[in-house]
Design an enzyme around this catalytic site. Structure first.
Site, PDB file in Angstrom:
ATOM      1  N   GLY A   9      35.983  51.577  51.401  1.00  0.00           N
ATOM      2  CA  GLY A   9      35.777  52.242  50.120  1.00  0.00           C
ATOM      3  C   GLY A   9      36.394  51.459  48.977  1.00  0.00           C
ATOM      4  O   GLY A   9      37.070  50.443  49.176  1.00  0.00           O
ATOM      5  N   THR A  34      30.816  37.508  43.116  1.00  0.00           N
ATOM      6  CA  THR A  34      29.577  38.121  42.632  1.00  0.00           C
ATOM      7  C   THR A  34      29.803  39.007  41.413  1.00  0.00           C
ATOM      8  O   THR A  34      28.841  39.487  40.822  1.00  0.00           O
ATOM      9  CB  THR A  34      28.907  38.956  43.741  1.00  0.00           C
ATOM     10  OG1 THR A  34      29.794  40.001  44.136  1.00  0.00           O
ATOM     11  CG2 THR A  34      28.563  38.095  44.938  1.00  0.00           C
ATOM     12  N   HIS A  49      42.036  39.560  40.980  1.00  0.00           N
ATOM     13  CA  HIS A  49      41.500  38.901  42.174  1.00  0.00           C
ATOM     14  C   HIS A  49      41.790  37.406  42.156  1.00  0.00           C
ATOM     15  O   HIS A  49      42.187  36.826  43.173  1.00  0.00           O
ATOM     16  CB  HIS A  49      39.991  39.129  42.285  1.00  0.00           C
ATOM     17  CG  HIS A  49      39.624  40.418  42.948  1.00  0.00           C
ATOM     18  ND1 HIS A  49      39.713  40.601  44.304  1.00  0.00           N
ATOM     19  CD2 HIS A  49      39.171  41.588  42.446  1.00  0.00           C
ATOM     20  CE1 HIS A  49      39.319  41.827  44.616  1.00  0.00           C
ATOM     21  NE2 HIS A  49      38.995  42.452  43.496  1.00  0.00           N
TER      22      HIS A  49
END
Length: 197
Positions: A9, A34, A49
């Site tokens: 999730g 992406t 990230h």
């Protein structure tokens, strides 16, 4: 070559887990991002990230046409390919298609899904042909509420079917639940339940 599929999730820790797996598999990692920065919140997510990935990793911001990946220098030189994530890839390609999901015929959506599925399978194939380890991250979208609009419904259903396709090809598969990895496949075989703890 092996395919490792990491699913979970939102904010479950799946990206962090996938990055650790990539480090285990090799030091030369190609990270396929992406995500598209559309607002400040997304910019913050992308920044976080980037900060947690090793600086030595190559990054390729690309969402499709994996058939051309084999000729890229970053791909040739890497040992591991990490794609994060399939759900964002699907959403981007749906948006970029220009389809009016509120009024289009189902055949149009089915054609788009086939095209996206073909690109995902092309990624698996090019990694297989070039002996690269592949780690794929995706969101489990089928455990929440039913979206109240057409595009959301198409996205959920498309994601579920493409996730199943990847799961069937995976050698290793993990479901991440609140930061805890649960192994579902090992060397292409389903993990037997119940497990002995």
């Amino acid at each position: 070559m092996s395919v490792t599929f990491v699913i979970g999730g939102a904010r479950s820790g799946k990206s962090t887990f996938a990055e650790e797996k990539a480090k285990e598999y090799g030091s030369k990692v190609l990270y396929i991002a992406t995500a598209t920065v559309t607002d400040e919140a997304m910019a913050d997510r992308v920044r976080k990230h980037r900060e947690q990935r090793p600086e030595s990793w190559s990054t390729l911001e690309m969402h499709s046409e994996f058939r051309s990946l084999g000729g890229r220098k970053e791909f040739i030189e890497c040992e591991v390919v990490l794609l994060d994530c399939i759900s964002t890839l699907i959403g981007n390609l749906m948006f970029e298609s220009g389809i009016d999901f509120d009024s289009c015929k189902s055949e149009v959506v089915n054609k788009l899904e086939k095209e996206i599925t073909a690109e995902v399978l092309a990624l698996i194939e090019v990694c297989n042909l070039n002996n690269k380890k592949l780690v794929i991250v995706s969101n489990e979208t089928g455990m929440g509420v039913v979206p109240p609009y057409y595009m959301g419904n198409y996205f959920r259903d498309m994601s579920g079917r493409i996730n199943r396709e990847i799961g069937s090809k995976a050698d290793f598969m993990y479901f991440i639940f609140s930061g805890i990895p649960i192994k579902l496949k090992h060397k292409g075989e389903m993990v037997k339940w119940p497990l002995d703890f």
